[in-house]
Motif scaffolding. Sequence first.
Motif, mmCIF file in Angstrom:
data_model
loop_
_atom_site.group_PDB
_atom_site.id
_atom_site.type_symbol
_atom_site.label_atom_id
_atom_site.label_comp_id
_atom_site.label_asym_id
_atom_site.label_seq_id
_atom_site.Cartn_x
_atom_site.Cartn_y
_atom_site.Cartn_z
ATOM 1 N N HIS A 194 7.334 10.612 -10.297
ATOM 2 C CA HIS A 194 6.248 10.142 -9.446
ATOM 3 C C HIS A 194 6.874 9.320 -8.322
ATOM 4 C CE1 HIS A 194 2.025 9.285 -8.744
ATOM 5 N NE2 HIS A 194 2.201 7.979 -8.826
ATOM 6 N N TYR A 195 6.095 8.973 -7.301
ATOM 7 C CA TYR A 195 6.585 8.122 -6.216
ATOM 8 C C TYR A 195 5.646 6.938 -6.020
ATOM 9 C CZ TYR A 195 9.801 11.753 -4.404
ATOM 10 O OH TYR A 195 10.805 12.669 -4.234
ATOM 11 N N ALA A 196 6.229 5.810 -5.640
ATOM 12 C CA ALA A 196 5.454 4.631 -5.263
ATOM 13 C C ALA A 196 6.025 4.060 -3.973
ATOM 14 C CB ALA A 196 5.493 3.575 -6.366
ATOM 15 N N VAL A 197 5.240 3.207 -3.327
ATOM 16 C CA VAL A 197 5.694 2.491 -2.136
ATOM 17 C C VAL A 197 5.886 1.025 -2.506
ATOM 18 C CG1 VAL A 197 5.205 1.892 0.263
ATOM 19 C CG2 VAL A 197 4.372 4.065 -0.670
ATOM 20 N N LEU A 198 7.100 0.518 -2.315
ATOM 21 C CA LEU A 198 7.368 -0.905 -2.522
ATOM 22 C C LEU A 198 6.948 -1.654 -1.269
ATOM 23 C CD1 LEU A 198 10.903 -0.776 -4.202
ATOM 24 C CD2 LEU A 198 8.640 -0.704 -5.282
ATOM 25 N N VAL A 199 6.132 -2.705 -1.459
ATOM 26 C CA VAL A 199 5.552 -3.389 -0.302
ATOM 27 C C VAL A 199 5.834 -4.887 -0.272
ATOM 28 C CG1 VAL A 199 3.716 -1.682 -0.067
ATOM 29 C CG2 VAL A 199 3.337 -3.698 -1.498
ATOM 30 N N GLY A 200 6.482 -5.426 -1.294
ATOM 31 C CA GLY A 200 6.765 -6.856 -1.295
ATOM 32 C C GLY A 200 7.535 -7.253 -2.536
#
Length: 254
Positions: A137-143
């Motif tokens: 799966h993919y996620a977006v790291l935002v902080g």
Amino acid sequence: GTCGLAALAMVHRYYSLQEGRRPRPSERQVLVGDELAAASSLTLAVLGKTSAGAVLPRSSLLELAKTRGYSVLGEMFNISQLADLASLEDVGLRATVLRSPTPHQVVDLLKAGVPLIVPFDVGMDGEPTVVGGEHAHYAVLVGFFNCSEHPACGGENDLVLFARHAWNVKPLHLWSFRQLQASSRQLESTSFYGRPGDGQVPRSTYTKGRSDLREPKCMALPPKGPGSNRALTRESLADQILVVTRRQSQERNK
């Protein structure tokens, strides 16, 4: 699923909003499959921008992925090919793959306002798990925050990352760097394509029972072993992140 395309769509929207531009009516909404509704409602709140749907001119990410032979249903098992999509003129971003990222590298990029796309194995609860790459799966790291500096961490010295992904299970996921790294490093193989090189994509829950699908022409994944019904993703996916930045205005205007 189309989680990699959904993650890229969120990042594209983030940069579009940074530029202060509103999508023109003639521009088409990015079609990334069933996850679009979830992806459209996500926010990159830690970076201070809201994602209310992603827009690209002329063509969708899904169409681009299929046309270039990277995907059949929106799946992206090669992070370098996802980088290539991001860097296309139609998309207008710049993307590079960072292998074996360190905590310091991740922190420096997030401090600079750069969202990071990361592959991992996902559990039914939307959290990182370890199943050998079968639930990639993919996620977006935002902080992030440094746990050693926060009393709620009980003295544990670890980097905690804020993440969002297309499932929309939670408004914001909090994962330790070590937890995410362990999941990403073991992305060994997938059964999605069955026996690599036979030209067929087998019927499965991933394909919703379809038996008419052909391997994408640029799949480029070797079999796990002789006669194996699994494709290796160790080199194409494991322990890597996608660093996506804006193209400079002069590049976009060429």
